[in-house]
Scaffold this motif. Sequence first.
Motif, PDB file in Angstrom:
ATOM      1  N   ARG A  19      30.705 -41.381 -41.566  1.00 50.58           N
ATOM      2  CA  ARG A  19      31.323 -42.365 -40.678  1.00 50.58           C
ATOM      3  C   ARG A  19      32.804 -42.510 -40.998  1.00 50.58           C
ATOM      4  O   ARG A  19      33.206 -42.391 -42.151  1.00 50.58           O
ATOM      5  N   GLY A  20      33.589 -42.750 -39.964  1.00 45.34           N
ATOM      6  CA  GLY A  20      35.008 -42.967 -40.159  1.00 45.34           C
ATOM      7  C   GLY A  20      35.810 -42.215 -39.119  1.00 45.34           C
ATOM      8  O   GLY A  20      35.262 -41.505 -38.272  1.00 45.34           O
ATOM      9  N   HIS A  21      37.113 -42.388 -39.157  1.00 46.75           N
ATOM     10  CA  HIS A  21      37.990 -41.692 -38.224  1.00 46.75           C
ATOM     11  C   HIS A  21      37.987 -40.208 -38.584  1.00 46.75           C
ATOM     12  O   HIS A  21      38.118 -39.846 -39.753  1.00 46.75           O
ATOM     13  N   PRO A  22      37.834 -39.333 -37.595  1.00 45.51           N
ATOM     14  CA  PRO A  22      37.732 -37.892 -37.887  1.00 45.51           C
ATOM     15  C   PRO A  22      38.880 -37.327 -38.722  1.00 45.51           C
ATOM     16  O   PRO A  22      38.646 -36.521 -39.616  1.00 45.51           O
ATOM     17  N   VAL A  23      40.107 -37.741 -38.442  1.00 49.67           N
ATOM     18  CA  VAL A  23      41.242 -37.205 -39.207  1.00 49.67           C
ATOM     19  C   VAL A  23      41.124 -37.613 -40.671  1.00 49.67           C
ATOM     20  O   VAL A  23      41.285 -36.788 -41.574  1.00 49.67           O
ATOM     21  N   GLN A  24      40.810 -38.862 -40.911  1.00 47.28           N
ATOM     22  CA  GLN A  24      40.703 -39.349 -42.292  1.00 47.28           C
ATOM     23  C   GLN A  24      39.543 -38.672 -43.024  1.00 47.28           C
ATOM     24  O   GLN A  24      39.700 -38.213 -44.157  1.00 47.28           O
ATOM     25  N   VAL A  25      38.395 -38.578 -42.376  1.00 46.02           N
ATOM     26  CA  VAL A  25      37.215 -37.981 -43.007  1.00 46.02           C
ATOM     27  C   VAL A  25      37.448 -36.498 -43.311  1.00 46.02           C
ATOM     28  O   VAL A  25      37.143 -36.016 -44.405  1.00 46.02           O
ATOM     29  N   VAL A  54      43.032 -35.108 -33.129  1.00 49.43           N
ATOM     30  CA  VAL A  54      42.287 -34.843 -34.368  1.00 49.43           C
ATOM     31  C   VAL A  54      42.757 -33.541 -35.001  1.00 49.43           C
ATOM     32  O   VAL A  54      43.109 -33.500 -36.186  1.00 49.43           O
ATOM     33  N   GLY A  57      46.252 -33.996 -36.354  1.00 44.50           N
ATOM     34  CA  GLY A  57      46.263 -34.835 -37.557  1.00 44.50           C
ATOM     35  C   GLY A  57      45.743 -34.096 -38.775  1.00 44.50           C
ATOM     36  O   GLY A  57      46.296 -34.203 -39.874  1.00 44.50           O
TER      37      GLY A  57
END
Length: 80
Positions: A19-25, A54, A57
């Motif tokens: 779970r989380g924002h795709p760029v961050q994960v 995405v 990023g």
Amino acid sequence: MAGRRAAHPDVELHHEVVRGHPVQVLTQASAHALGLIVGTRGRGGFTGMMLGPVSQGVLHHAQCPVITVPHPEHVQQRSR
């Protein structure tokens, strides 16, 4: 990935839901990866030429090599 594992038993494959924002994960995962493969649909005025938010990023923040792969629909459009 169905059928791929039998054809390439020496390749290690893991499935994980995060779970989380795709760029961050994906950026976090890049710290421990040999490479990332990110799909892109080429959204924008120049379809097939621009990266989505995405993929862009991830390219800017990843700590490993990144390969971008266009959506098959856009590959066909460019080859016409």
